[in-house]
Each structure stands twice: as structure tokens, then as C-alpha cells.
Design an enzyme around this catalytic site. Structure first.
Site, PDB file in Angstrom:
ATOM      1  N   ARG A  37       0.810  -1.219   0.000  1.00 42.46           N
ATOM      2  CA  ARG A  37       0.000   0.000   0.000  1.00 42.46           C
ATOM      3  C   ARG A  37       0.846   1.273   0.000  1.00 42.46           C
ATOM      4  O   ARG A  37       0.433   2.302  -0.532  1.00 42.46           O
ATOM      5  CB  ARG A  37      -0.963  -0.004   1.188  1.00 42.46           C
ATOM      6  CG  ARG A  37      -2.029  -1.070   1.068  1.00 42.46           C
ATOM      7  CD  ARG A  37      -3.142  -0.878   2.061  1.00 42.46           C
ATOM      8  NE  ARG A  37      -4.188  -1.865   1.894  1.00 42.46           N
ATOM      9  CZ  ARG A  37      -5.326  -1.881   2.582  1.00 42.46           C
ATOM     10  NH1 ARG A  37      -5.552  -0.947   3.498  1.00 42.46           N
ATOM     11  NH2 ARG A  37      -6.227  -2.820   2.378  1.00 42.46           N
ATOM     12  N   ASP A 137     -15.141   9.482   9.087  1.00 40.30           N
ATOM     13  CA  ASP A 137     -14.073   8.489   8.960  1.00 40.30           C
ATOM     14  C   ASP A 137     -12.749   9.204   9.112  1.00 40.30           C
ATOM     15  O   ASP A 137     -12.667  10.441   8.980  1.00 40.30           O
ATOM     16  CB  ASP A 137     -14.151   7.780   7.602  1.00 40.30           C
ATOM     17  CG  ASP A 137     -13.483   6.411   7.632  1.00 40.30           C
ATOM     18  OD1 ASP A 137     -14.169   5.429   7.957  1.00 40.30           O
ATOM     19  OD2 ASP A 137     -12.272   6.329   7.342  1.00 40.30           O
TER      20      ASP A 137
END
Length: 268
Positions: A37, A137
Site C-alpha cells: 500500500r 471516517d
């Protein structure tokens, strides 16, 4: 550029950083996932090794890069009407709701599928009072996706057919294979970047219902206690809290009474 190795020492530095910023403790077997990632950031910054990147990442002046790294490492897997039983329970609860207004918070909303699932339920309920729906979030990239409300059709199989017709616009041309949530719903929801591992914004008012699902599994008991204390402080007396079916709050001291499978009411 060849794929460089993420040394154990660099992985531990990233784990420590993630725990400090987000409260998430990354499992030791996640090293390859972390390397995959973050590789795009090495390429973007022209670094040849993870050691160079980690040194850059932890430097005090590089706060924005730390935010980017947290975004990339935050798991955002979700889909519409996940754990459908909760939405059916909410529908039943709404049938007898008698308040003058209704406020719901999706506290770990990722890319917005939960928020729009809730919006469809609220719109269908035809409540006699106005409602507000907020999603939050830690991941800014996920919130950008949520605001746009555009999703590949492959992620929308959980949406009932009648809701697809009423609340979703099918993409054509270059948008074929995607759908967008209608402005009717997009205009009634709001999204905010909130780190649940830190004090909540002072201007946040109380909610009648809070969804905090499939997020507690990433935290140890102490972190769960702190997060849920913050969440409960924003839940009205008698309000409902939904957590994930695979999650547990056993052993925690909270003002909650169990109502059913992963559903609680604030009792004090």
C-alpha cells in the site's frame, strides 16, 4: 524501480506511528500489505527504500504525509446494507419513533455505503419529522468517494431492486458499470473527517442512533473503552448503538444495555 523490502525495523516504526495517530495496532503479519500500500508513495516521492520513506514520514514537518499514509493503511472494505438485520431492526424502531427530529451518525463510514444505505431506509420511513444523517471516517480518500456517491455496480448487489430504481442513477458512456446515488439523498447527508481515537469535536451535538460497526476489531480493550466512552457521550439517553456482529464490548464499563445482536441502548 524494483519492489524494495520493508525491513522489520521500518515496519515497526510504521506500526508505532499508526498506533499513535489512529489507535490501530497493526498485526505482525501485515508487513507485506503495508509494503504494497505504501509503495505508491515511495514512487511518488522518488525514494529508493522504505528506510528513506520512514525517515521522511516521521519528520515533524511532514504531517500531511502522515495523513496520506494513514489513509492508505486504513482498511475501507464495505458494501451496501452490510449486516442487513440491523437495517431491518432500524426500520422497525423508526415505525414507533415520536421525536421532533432525528439525528443518526455513521461513525466509521469508510466510502459511504453505510450512510447511503441508512439514507434509503430513512427516506422510505416517511418520518413525520426532519432527519439528519452524518458520516465520519479517518480516511480522507474514502470520504472524498463518499461525497461523490459513485460506486461500481459490483459493489451494489446488496441494494434492493426498488431502492436501485428510486435512489440510484445508472452510469452511461464512460461511466458504464457504475452508479451514482441521487442528489435527493446526497444533499441530505454530510461527511466529516474525525479521528475516534482523539477527543470528538466540541460542536458535535447528540445523536438518536449511532452506527459504529466493524471498526472496534482493530483496537485493544483500553482503546475500545476510550472510543466507546466518547461515542456514548454523543448518544442521547435511550438512543441506539449498533456495532458489528463480529465485535464484542464484553468486559467494558459502559452505560449500555443490550437489546439484541450487536445492538445496545444508552441506559444512563
Amino acid at each position: 524501480m524494483d519492489f524494495p523490502e520493508l525491513a522489520e525495523s521500518d515496519f515497526q516504526a510504521i506500526r508505532t506511528l499508526m498506533a499513535r495517530i489512529s489507535g490501530i495496532t497493526m498485526a505482525s503479519h501485515k508487513r507485506q500489505l503495508v509494503a504494497g500500500r505504501l509503495m505508491k508513495r515511495l514512487r511518488a516521492l522518488s525514494f529508493n527504500s522504505f528506510s528513506e520513506y520512514v525517515a521522511f514520514l516521521v519528520a515533524p514537518m511532514n504531517e500531511e504525509e502522515r495523513r496520506l499514509a494513514v489513509d492508505l493503511l486504513t482498511t475501507n472494505e464495505t458494501f451496501f446494507f452490510r449486516e442487513e438485520e440491523h437495517f431491518r431492526l432500524l426500520e422497525k424502531w423508526l415505525q414507533s419513533y415520536s421525536g421532533t427530529s432525528l439525528k443518526i451518525w455513521s461513525a466509521a463510514c469508510s466510502s459511504g455505503e453505510e450512510v447511503y444505505s441508512l439514507a434509503m431506509v430513512l427516506q422510505e420511513a416517511r418520518l413525520p419529522c426532519p432527519w439528519q444523517l452524518s458520516g465520519s471516517d479517518l480516511c480522507r480518500h474514502a470520504l472524498n468517494s463518499a461525497t461523490q456517491g459513485i460506486y461500481p455496480m459490483s459493489r451494489c448487489t446488496g441494494i434492493p431492486d426498488e431502492y436501485l430504481k428510486r435512489y440510484c442513477l445508472k452510469g452511461v458512456g464512460e461511466m458504464e458499470g457504475y452508479l451514482q446515488i441521487t442528489p435527493l439523498l446526497r444533499n441530505q447527508v454530510s461527511f466529516h473527517c474525525i479521528n475516534l481515537n482523539e477527543p470528538l469535536p466540541a460542536d458535535m451535538t447528540s445523536f438518536d442512533v449511532i452506527f459504529l460497526r466493524n471498526m472496534l476489531i482493530y483496537f485493544d480493550m483500553d482503546a475500545k473503552q476510550s472510543i466507546l466512552e466518547r461515542i456514548c457521550s454523543r448518544l442521547k439517553m435511550g438512543g441506539l448503538l449498533f456495532i458489528g456482529h463480529s465485535e464484542s464490548i464484553n468486559g467494558l464499563s459502559l452505560p449500555l444495555t443490550a437489546l439484541g445482536s450487536a445492538v445496545y441502548r444508552r441506559s444512563s
